[in-house]
Design an enzyme around this catalytic site. Sequence first.
Site, mmCIF file in Angstrom:
data_model
loop_
_atom_site.group_PDB
_atom_site.id
_atom_site.type_symbol
_atom_site.label_atom_id
_atom_site.label_comp_id
_atom_site.label_asym_id
_atom_site.label_seq_id
_atom_site.Cartn_x
_atom_site.Cartn_y
_atom_site.Cartn_z
ATOM 1 N N ASP A 97 0.826 -1.209 0.000
ATOM 2 C CA ASP A 97 0.000 0.000 0.000
ATOM 3 C C ASP A 97 0.860 1.259 0.000
ATOM 4 O O ASP A 97 1.507 1.570 0.996
ATOM 5 C CB ASP A 97 -0.902 -0.037 1.235
ATOM 6 C CG ASP A 97 -1.760 1.200 1.385
ATOM 7 O OD1 ASP A 97 -2.003 1.876 0.365
ATOM 8 O OD2 ASP A 97 -2.189 1.490 2.511
ATOM 9 N N ASP A 283 -2.345 5.272 -5.578
ATOM 10 C CA ASP A 283 -2.658 4.487 -4.383
ATOM 11 C C ASP A 283 -2.859 3.014 -4.726
ATOM 12 O O ASP A 283 -3.898 2.626 -5.247
ATOM 13 C CB ASP A 283 -3.917 5.060 -3.726
ATOM 14 C CG ASP A 283 -4.199 4.464 -2.358
ATOM 15 O OD1 ASP A 283 -3.480 3.522 -1.964
ATOM 16 O OD2 ASP A 283 -5.123 4.930 -1.686
#
Length: 395
Positions: A97, A283
């Site tokens: 992430d 992201d």
Amino acid sequence: MLRSWEFVLLISCFLCFSSDALQRISLKKMPSIRETLQEMGMKVADVLPSLKHRISYLDEGLHNKTASTILTNFRDTQYYGEISIGTPAQIFKVVFDTGSSNLWVPSRQCSPLYSACVSHNRYDSSESSTYKPKGTKITLTYAQGYIKGFFSQDIVRVADIPIIQFFTEAIALPSIPFIFARFDGVLGMGYPKQAIGGVIPVFDNIMSEKVLSENVFSVYYSRHSESNTGGEIILGGSDPSHYTGDFHYVSTSREGYWHVDLKGVSIENKIVLCHDGCTATIDTGTSFISGPASSISVLMETIGATLSDGDYVIDCKKINLLPDITFHLGDMTYSLSSSTYVLKFSDETECTVAFMAVDIPPPLGPLWLLGATFIKQYYIEFDRQNNRIGFATSF
């Protein structure tokens, strides 16, 4: 201090590969939380009513022990890779992430009352000879709940690179949404500035070992939906077999974050949003593309999508008639066709548009998040050495 035999173990592991070799992490594709709910005949809004209109970020509170963590698609990603923690190795499926910087996995100490814990792989410190306690408590607060845990230290192996790492053993996981998640935990690939509790992020520890030829990592998501081979993360460089042409780089716009300047969002060669510029982040922890509610509303109205139970939808018969949506990053434009940003689930006549409204308050926002819907089309290189992000057209 490392015990002598731990030091020998690390050295022997480092000798297993060349310092200029690319270190590869295979990614597998899984149903996202959203898709899992669809398979169960449920909608996101049925489970998380607050998503019915829009999602709002909590105010950031980045201090040593407790912080509010962005919800977005509640880490609603489709891609995970495997890492190991401890000696002997305990295997975990984690989301890599770029929107966070901490590593957390469920703990064996998590109460059976938390069904989201017992349905995932859990770290057992008593089974690891290289475990060291730290004990500092940490709370990651989500809009729909929280993750509570404590810091521990052990050997973490990422792409067979061993490092001594502080990570969070999660002892409280909310059932919603994590019981629906196919991954065990999250490995943050963000900057140290984002790390909760002052820990050094995994990638920073890898960089400090001088085992990479370049302090970069690249992310490739396969476009082939029929395979569960989701793609690859490469530490130390990029693989030309995954892209065509050259990388075009955009400098990060905010120190300590993977943020870049978004110079416009256009439809049919006309800029409709961000005329004066916006900020976007790439992201890897989310599936959809999100932006401020007012902007997403304009964009969806322009293409004829309507809001239904928290999702923007459109008649599936109209997919081929929809225009490309183009993002202006640096001096280049990056377009998404309707077949890329519209998703069809099972035999439904209404298709889901992979955009959602997320209002992020200052000082971090407003902010656009370009998730897997965008990343599947473009091979992305995250360059810590030069604080920039590279984009190339993926195969």
